[in-house]
Design a protein around this motif. Structure first.
Motif, PDB file in Angstrom:
ATOM      1  N   ALA A 139      58.961  34.115  70.668  1.00 23.38           N
ATOM      2  CA  ALA A 139      60.046  35.094  70.716  1.00 23.38           C
ATOM      3  C   ALA A 139      60.707  35.104  72.098  1.00 23.38           C
ATOM      4  O   ALA A 139      61.935  35.186  72.216  1.00 23.38           O
ATOM      5  N   GLU A 140      59.895  34.986  73.148  1.00 21.79           N
ATOM      6  CA  GLU A 140      60.447  34.922  74.504  1.00 21.79           C
ATOM      7  C   GLU A 140      61.190  33.597  74.716  1.00 21.79           C
ATOM      8  O   GLU A 140      62.178  33.539  75.457  1.00 21.79           O
ATOM      9  N   GLN A 141      60.722  32.560  74.055  1.00 26.70           N
ATOM     10  CA  GLN A 141      61.404  31.263  74.126  1.00 26.70           C
ATOM     11  C   GLN A 141      62.796  31.380  73.521  1.00 26.70           C
ATOM     12  O   GLN A 141      63.788  30.894  74.093  1.00 26.70           O
ATOM     13  N   ALA A 142      62.882  32.059  72.396  1.00 28.90           N
ATOM     14  CA  ALA A 142      64.184  32.259  71.746  1.00 28.90           C
ATOM     15  C   ALA A 142      65.105  33.113  72.607  1.00 28.90           C
ATOM     16  O   ALA A 142      66.334  32.958  72.562  1.00 28.90           O
ATOM     17  N   ALA A 143      64.503  34.008  73.414  1.00 30.34           N
ATOM     18  CA  ALA A 143      65.288  34.865  74.300  1.00 30.34           C
ATOM     19  C   ALA A 143      65.641  34.176  75.613  1.00 30.34           C
ATOM     20  O   ALA A 143      66.333  34.760  76.450  1.00 30.34           O
ATOM     21  N   GLY A 144      65.146  32.939  75.799  1.00 30.72           N
ATOM     22  CA  GLY A 144      65.487  32.176  76.998  1.00 30.72           C
ATOM     23  C   GLY A 144      64.584  32.423  78.186  1.00 30.72           C
ATOM     24  O   GLY A 144      64.863  31.938  79.290  1.00 30.72           O
ATOM     25  N   ARG A 145      63.486  33.162  77.991  1.00 30.50           N
ATOM     26  CA  ARG A 145      62.603  33.447  79.122  1.00 30.50           C
ATOM     27  C   ARG A 145      61.405  32.511  79.182  1.00 30.50           C
ATOM     28  O   ARG A 145      60.607  32.584  80.128  1.00 30.50           O
ATOM     29  N   VAL A 146      61.259  31.649  78.176  1.00 30.46           N
ATOM     30  CA  VAL A 146      60.256  30.583  78.185  1.00 30.46           C
ATOM     31  C   VAL A 146      60.999  29.268  77.987  1.00 30.46           C
ATOM     32  O   VAL A 146      61.926  29.196  77.172  1.00 30.46           O
ATOM     33  N   ARG A 147      60.619  28.246  78.734  1.00 28.05           N
ATOM     34  CA  ARG A 147      61.287  26.947  78.668  1.00 28.05           C
ATOM     35  C   ARG A 147      61.363  26.431  77.235  1.00 28.05           C
ATOM     36  O   ARG A 147      60.406  26.559  76.464  1.00 28.05           O
ATOM     37  N   ALA A 148      62.473  25.855  76.864  1.00 32.78           N
ATOM     38  CA  ALA A 148      62.693  25.403  75.489  1.00 32.78           C
ATOM     39  C   ALA A 148      61.678  24.349  75.058  1.00 32.78           C
ATOM     40  O   ALA A 148      61.330  24.257  73.880  1.00 32.78           O
ATOM     41  N   ASP A 149      61.195  23.536  76.003  1.00 38.28           N
ATOM     42  CA  ASP A 149      60.256  22.471  75.647  1.00 38.28           C
ATOM     43  C   ASP A 149      58.796  22.868  75.874  1.00 38.28           C
ATOM     44  O   ASP A 149      57.896  22.039  75.736  1.00 38.28           O
ATOM     45  N   ALA A 150      58.542  24.141  76.200  1.00 36.16           N
ATOM     46  CA  ALA A 150      57.168  24.585  76.444  1.00 36.16           C
ATOM     47  C   ALA A 150      56.377  24.614  75.139  1.00 36.16           C
ATOM     48  O   ALA A 150      56.890  25.000  74.091  1.00 36.16           O
ATOM     49  N   ASP A 151      55.118  24.218  75.210  1.00 30.98           N
ATOM     50  CA  ASP A 151      54.211  24.267  74.064  1.00 30.98           C
ATOM     51  C   ASP A 151      53.578  25.658  74.045  1.00 30.98           C
ATOM     52  O   ASP A 151      52.599  25.923  74.750  1.00 30.98           O
ATOM     53  N   THR A 152      54.137  26.559  73.264  1.00 31.92           N
ATOM     54  CA  THR A 152      53.689  27.952  73.287  1.00 31.92           C
ATOM     55  C   THR A 152      52.279  28.123  72.726  1.00 31.92           C
ATOM     56  O   THR A 152      51.526  28.978  73.196  1.00 31.92           O
ATOM     57  N   PHE A 153      51.910  27.308  71.736  1.00 32.20           N
ATOM     58  CA  PHE A 153      50.555  27.414  71.186  1.00 32.20           C
ATOM     59  C   PHE A 153      49.524  26.995  72.225  1.00 32.20           C
ATOM     60  O   PHE A 153      48.487  27.651  72.392  1.00 32.20           O
ATOM     61  N   ALA A 154      49.807  25.909  72.947  1.00 30.91           N
ATOM     62  CA  ALA A 154      48.889  25.472  73.992  1.00 30.91           C
ATOM     63  C   ALA A 154      48.792  26.526  75.091  1.00 30.91           C
ATOM     64  O   ALA A 154      47.701  26.802  75.606  1.00 30.91           O
ATOM     65  N   ALA A 155      49.929  27.115  75.458  1.00 32.84           N
ATOM     66  CA  ALA A 155      49.928  28.145  76.492  1.00 32.84           C
ATOM     67  C   ALA A 155      49.092  29.349  76.059  1.00 32.84           C
ATOM     68  O   ALA A 155      48.296  29.892  76.839  1.00 32.84           O
ATOM     69  N   ALA A 156      49.255  29.774  74.808  1.00 31.15           N
ATOM     70  CA  ALA A 156      48.469  30.896  74.290  1.00 31.15           C
ATOM     71  C   ALA A 156      46.984  30.562  74.283  1.00 31.15           C
ATOM     72  O   ALA A 156      46.140  31.393  74.652  1.00 31.15           O
ATOM     73  N   SER A 157      46.643  29.351  73.890  1.00 35.62           N
ATOM     74  CA  SER A 157      45.246  28.930  73.843  1.00 35.62           C
ATOM     75  C   SER A 157      44.635  28.887  75.244  1.00 35.62           C
ATOM     76  O   SER A 157      43.478  29.287  75.440  1.00 35.62           O
TER      77      SER A 157
END
Length: 211
Positions: A139-157
């Motif tokens: 959701a933060e990625q969609a809002a532009g506050r997380v890099r578009a190419d960031a792996d959000t699942f890996a970051a959460a893990s």
């Protein structure tokens, strides 16, 4: 003295027994006896021990899941670093308090399998915080506050994995003392942010005081 409602007594008794004897050995019969009610009365409020376990986690331990749900519902609130720090703080406390409850399951493989099967039926399990944090980061990625190419699942893990490790990994050190939760959470959040935030939003090294 005012008597607590039956549901509250059952949750209190379940929390205490799960902490003292472990989830594997805390039976619904023993929980009902400790709560001062019948086992049939317990089942009026909870369909299974697994559901009771989930409610103990949600209502008696640090409120990690509600925090993640509220942040996912309103991305863009606060700063990303502040939010990740609070998530890490709540997660560290959650795992610290839940690990002694669930640890006994890992000594009995068949019991753990049956328990996880029951949790899956009610849509819960140890994977759900990772999925919730992943959803928040997307959701933060969609809002532009997380890099578009960031792996959000890996970051959460990575974030939640480190918080879970804190619950037991430091018991074997010479001091046997866990890192203090507040600076631990702040360092995790800052480090993770360096890998997922848009480049123009990451402060240059030295701009912030370190704990």
């Amino acid at each position: 003295m005012e008597t607590k409602p039956a549901r509250v007594r059952i949750l209190d008794a379940a929390h205490e027994l799960m902490l003292t004897v472990g989830l594997a050995r805390a039976t619904t019969k023993e929980i009902a006896r400790a709560a001062g009610c019948s086992e049939a009365a317990l089942y009026k409020y909870f369909d299974s021990k697994e559901e009771l376990f989930v409610r103990v986690l949600a209502e008696r331990l640090p409120r990690l899941t509600p925090l993640l749900s509220s942040l996912e519902a309103e991305p863009g609130q606060g700063t990303l670093e502040e939010n990740l720090t609070e998530i890490a703080r709540q997660a560290a406390l959650f795992y610290e308090q839940s690990f002694p409850i669930a640890a006994s399951l890992y000594a009995e493989t068949q019991l753990k399998r049956r328990h996880y099967e029951a949790l899956r039926k009610i849509g819960s399990g140890p994977h759900t915080p990772i999925e919730s944090l992943d959803a928040y980061l997307r959701a933060e990625q969609a809002a532009g506050r997380v890099r578009a190419d960031a792996d959000t699942f890996a970051a959460a893990s990575l974030l939640l994995g480190a918080c879970a490790q804190r619950a037991f990994a430091y018991d074997a050190t010479a001091s046997g003392v866990r890192p203090p939760v507040d600076p631990f959470a702040a360092r995790l959040a800052r480090t993770l942010l360096g890998g997922i935030a848009p480049e123009n939003s990451v402060a240059q090294d030295g701009d912030r005081p370190r704990p």
